[in-house]
Design a protein around this motif. Structure first.
Motif, PDB file in Angstrom:
ATOM      1  N   GLU A 274       0.817  -1.225   0.000  1.00 55.77           N
ATOM      2  CA  GLU A 274       0.000   0.000   0.000  1.00 55.77           C
ATOM      3  C   GLU A 274       0.849   1.272   0.000  1.00 55.77           C
ATOM      4  N   GLN A 275       2.101   1.161   0.466  1.00 49.60           N
ATOM      5  CA  GLN A 275       2.938   2.368   0.445  1.00 49.60           C
ATOM      6  C   GLN A 275       3.874   2.376  -0.769  1.00 49.60           C
ATOM      7  N   HIS A 276       3.748   1.391  -1.644  1.00 50.03           N
ATOM      8  CA  HIS A 276       4.684   1.309  -2.782  1.00 50.03           C
ATOM      9  C   HIS A 276       4.220   2.205  -3.933  1.00 50.03           C
ATOM     10  N   PRO A 277       5.129   3.047  -4.463  1.00 49.46           N
ATOM     11  CA  PRO A 277       4.705   3.999  -5.505  1.00 49.46           C
ATOM     12  C   PRO A 277       4.208   3.339  -6.802  1.00 49.46           C
ATOM     13  N   LYS A 278       4.535   2.090  -7.036  1.00 49.19           N
ATOM     14  CA  LYS A 278       4.091   1.457  -8.294  1.00 49.19           C
ATOM     15  C   LYS A 278       2.783   0.686  -8.135  1.00 49.19           C
ATOM     16  N   ILE A 279       2.223   0.744  -6.931  1.00 53.43           N
ATOM     17  CA  ILE A 279       0.935   0.076  -6.689  1.00 53.43           C
ATOM     18  C   ILE A 279      -0.171   1.126  -6.688  1.00 53.43           C
ATOM     19  N   ASP A 280      -1.192   0.842  -7.479  1.00 53.15           N
ATOM     20  CA  ASP A 280      -2.318   1.757  -7.586  1.00 53.15           C
ATOM     21  C   ASP A 280      -3.280   1.555  -6.413  1.00 53.15           C
ATOM     22  N   ARG A 281      -3.657   0.278  -6.167  1.00 55.81           N
ATOM     23  CA  ARG A 281      -4.623   0.009  -5.114  1.00 55.81           C
ATOM     24  C   ARG A 281      -4.508  -1.444  -4.650  1.00 55.81           C
ATOM     25  N   VAL A 282      -4.812  -1.669  -3.368  1.00 52.29           N
ATOM     26  CA  VAL A 282      -4.874  -3.038  -2.854  1.00 52.29           C
ATOM     27  C   VAL A 282      -6.289  -3.262  -2.321  1.00 52.29           C
ATOM     28  N   TYR A 283      -6.887  -4.377  -2.701  1.00 52.65           N
ATOM     29  CA  TYR A 283      -8.226  -4.748  -2.236  1.00 52.65           C
ATOM     30  C   TYR A 283      -8.064  -5.832  -1.179  1.00 52.65           C
ATOM     31  N   TYR A 284      -8.202  -5.473   0.101  1.00 54.26           N
ATOM     32  CA  TYR A 284      -8.076  -6.461   1.178  1.00 54.26           C
ATOM     33  C   TYR A 284      -8.972  -6.023   2.342  1.00 54.26           C
ATOM     34  N   PRO A 285      -9.992  -6.806   2.659  1.00 55.00           N
ATOM     35  CA  PRO A 285     -10.983  -6.369   3.649  1.00 55.00           C
ATOM     36  C   PRO A 285     -10.404  -5.998   5.019  1.00 55.00           C
ATOM     37  N   PHE A 286      -9.274  -6.589   5.400  1.00 57.31           N
ATOM     38  CA  PHE A 286      -8.726  -6.268   6.724  1.00 57.31           C
ATOM     39  C   PHE A 286      -7.777  -5.073   6.701  1.00 57.31           C
ATOM     40  N   SER A 287      -7.576  -4.489   5.511  1.00 59.22           N
ATOM     41  CA  SER A 287      -6.777  -3.266   5.468  1.00 59.22           C
ATOM     42  C   SER A 287      -7.664  -2.082   5.871  1.00 59.22           C
ATOM     43  N   PRO A 288      -7.169  -1.182   6.724  1.00 60.18           N
ATOM     44  CA  PRO A 288      -7.972  -0.007   7.097  1.00 60.18           C
ATOM     45  C   PRO A 288      -8.396   0.813   5.873  1.00 60.18           C
ATOM     46  N   SER A 289      -7.701   0.638   4.732  1.00 59.79           N
ATOM     47  CA  SER A 289      -8.068   1.409   3.540  1.00 59.79           C
ATOM     48  C   SER A 289      -9.298   0.812   2.828  1.00 59.79           C
ATOM     49  N   HIS A 290      -9.692  -0.391   3.197  1.00 60.47           N
ATOM     50  CA  HIS A 290     -10.845  -1.017   2.531  1.00 60.47           C
ATOM     51  C   HIS A 290     -12.122  -0.301   2.981  1.00 60.47           C
ATOM     52  N   PRO A 291     -12.971   0.100   2.029  1.00 57.25           N
ATOM     53  CA  PRO A 291     -14.164   0.887   2.398  1.00 57.25           C
ATOM     54  C   PRO A 291     -15.100   0.152   3.370  1.00 57.25           C
ATOM     55  N   GLN A 292     -15.023  -1.162   3.435  1.00 57.25           N
ATOM     56  CA  GLN A 292     -15.902  -1.906   4.364  1.00 57.25           C
ATOM     57  C   GLN A 292     -15.095  -2.551   5.504  1.00 57.25           C
ATOM     58  N   HIS A 293     -14.016  -1.889   5.868  1.00 58.83           N
ATOM     59  CA  HIS A 293     -13.117  -2.432   6.887  1.00 58.83           C
ATOM     60  C   HIS A 293     -13.844  -2.738   8.201  1.00 58.83           C
ATOM     61  N   GLN A 294     -14.710  -1.814   8.621  1.00 59.74           N
ATOM     62  CA  GLN A 294     -15.412  -2.001   9.911  1.00 59.74           C
ATOM     63  C   GLN A 294     -16.299  -3.238   9.873  1.00 59.74           C
ATOM     64  N   LEU A 295     -17.019  -3.385   8.765  1.00 58.27           N
ATOM     65  CA  LEU A 295     -17.890  -4.551   8.611  1.00 58.27           C
ATOM     66  C   LEU A 295     -17.060  -5.836   8.584  1.00 58.27           C
ATOM     67  N   ALA A 296     -15.916  -5.777   7.893  1.00 58.58           N
ATOM     68  CA  ALA A 296     -15.038  -6.951   7.828  1.00 58.58           C
ATOM     69  C   ALA A 296     -14.616  -7.368   9.232  1.00 58.58           C
ATOM     70  N   LYS A 297     -14.205  -6.400  10.041  1.00 55.97           N
ATOM     71  CA  LYS A 297     -13.758  -6.694  11.404  1.00 55.97           C
ATOM     72  C   LYS A 297     -14.899  -7.252  12.243  1.00 55.97           C
ATOM     73  N   LYS A 298     -16.118  -6.764  11.956  1.00 53.69           N
ATOM     74  CA  LYS A 298     -17.286  -7.210  12.723  1.00 53.69           C
ATOM     75  C   LYS A 298     -17.655  -8.664  12.363  1.00 53.69           C
ATOM     76  N   GLN A 299     -17.573  -8.996  11.078  1.00 56.55           N
ATOM     77  CA  GLN A 299     -18.076 -10.295  10.614  1.00 56.55           C
ATOM     78  C   GLN A 299     -17.031 -11.380  10.506  1.00 56.55           C
TER      79      GLN A 299
END
Ligand SMILES: Cc1ncc(COP(=O)(O)O)c(C=O)c1O
Length: 387
Positions: A274-299
């Motif tokens: 996620e901090q690498h300049p050649k990466i555009d985006r990472v999709y991972y539910p447990f990453s705080p950057s994931h838009p549904q992170h809270q739900l992921a942690k809950k479920q």
């Protein structure tokens, strides 16, 4: 009985049960013998409870089914030859011509094909919805809707559904609810506790965990399981082999350890990417950057080892150079095993079955197995230099 029959078919075989093996026995037998017509009739009358013929019940498979039902907090379970066989049986048992299904969009590819290419041959229609908003399921319901189908997180882009809220909608409208729980595993999420009726798994993935058995699991209430046993299970016959059931029993022993290890390593790899300049985006539910992170942690208890990245490039040659240069990550399609893997979206393009994939060319699905995190990060570091 002549000597040869005795030696080849009987001698020594009845003596085995006196031992107490530490590992469940592999009963690789098609048939089960009876001493009387009465005993045989009784077994046949209760084929789902007494071993009669291995397409129905096999003692090794039965041990696996008991364990999975207990893990999923359901009354019963059936084990299939593949995850896709389990998905198909779970769905087909509730359908007749003219019925309708509401499914989360972008499910696993062959579940999508079941819904879009197969069921319509029998007059069943399917509406796919963006599963991030539970209301989308309710809005898509029709008078003839029978099933709500979930896969949380779903394949490639890992969007979640709020399982409890969708289950409430299914209950409110008297509908069957089914979830593909392969990603979260029964240790990470127990959808039955959230109100879902049927859970299916590609047991090929985490449950087996060693990359050596294709298998499927279907957990539900006793009544549904009996209904499936009598129809899809015995008729279509896509049942697990005793040997694969035995391999899954072996795999299950270490499931918590493998899940924890794979999830912890993935978090480190994702943080690095996620901090690498050649990466555009990472999709991972447990990453705080994931838009549904809270739900992921809950479920979900574990983040698991699957994530997708997009590279900061629009050139196929860059994606190829990156993927071809990785050494610790192998190019292969499955996940959930010991091995770390990558699956670039560009490989789908020339395939007859997946050629219409809408995935962007810079997308690569990754799976983190049991390697050391440092090894994987080092591998990605050198791979990204090729872009
Ligand atoms: C989420 C998901 N569900 C179902 C399946 C199908 O399982 P199988 O390959 O064991 O038939 C897969 C396989 O990749 C999967 O990833």
């Amino acid at each position: 009985m002549d000597d040869l029959t005795h030696i080849l078919f009987r001698l020594g075989e009845q003596e085995l049960p006196q031992y107490q093996p530490g590992i469940p026995p592999l009963i690789q037998s098609t048939n089960f013998y009876y001493d009387s017509v009465e005993d045989m009739s009784e077994a046949l009358a209760n084929e789902d409870e007494i071993p009669f013929y291995t397409r129905g019940l096999n003692p090794t498979t039965e041990i696996l089914q008991k364990k999975l039902a207990a893990l999923e907090r359901t009354e019963d379970c059936l084990a299939f030859a593949s995850g896709s066989a389990a998905v198909a049986a779970a769905v087909l048992v509730h359908l007749k011509q003219g019925d309708h299904i509401v499914s989360v969009e972008n499910p696993y590819s062959w579940s999508g094909k079941l819904f879009n290419n197969f069921l319509n041959r029998f007059g069943v229609t399917v509406t796919m919805v963006d599963g991030r908003d539970p209301q989308n399921f309710e809005q898509a319901l029709r008078e003839n809707t029978k099933i709500i189908f979930l896969e949380s997180p779903n394949s490639w882009t890992f969007e979640l559904q709020d399982i409890k809220r969708v289950a409430q909608i299914a209950h409110k409208h008297g509908l069957i609810s089914i979830i593909d729980n392969s990603y979260a595993t029964p240790l990470g999420t127990q959808p039955a506790n959230l109100g879902i009726g049927t859970m299916v798994h590609s047991a090929t993935k985490y449950i087996g965990g060693h990359g050596d058995a294709v298998a499927g699991i279907l957990c539900s209430d006793r009544k549904t399981i009996r209904k499936i046993f009598k129809s899809e299970f015995m008729t279509l016959g896509g049942v697990i082999s005793p040997f694969n059931a035995w391999l899954l029993l072996r795999g299950l022993r270490t499931l918590p350890l493998r899940l924890e290890r794979s999830s912890n390593t993935t978090m480190k790899v994702v943080e690095y990417l996620e901090q690498h300049p050649k990466i555009d985006r990472v999709y991972y539910p447990f990453s705080p950057s994931h838009p549904q992170h809270q739900l992921a942690k809950k479920q979900m208890k574990y983040g698991s080892g699957q994530f997708t990245l997009t590279l900061k490039t629009d050139q196929r040659t860059h994606v190829e150079a990156f993927c071809n240069s990785l050494k610790a990550f192998r190019l292969a399609c499955s996940w959930g095993s010991f091995e770390s893997l990558i699956f670039p979206a560009i490989t789908l393009e020339n395939s007859q079955n997946y050629g219409n994939s809408q995935l962007p060319i810079n997308m690569v699905r990754c799976y983190v197995g049991l390697d050391e995190p440092e090894t994987l990060i080092k591998d990605l570091e050198q791979g990204l230099k090729n872009i």
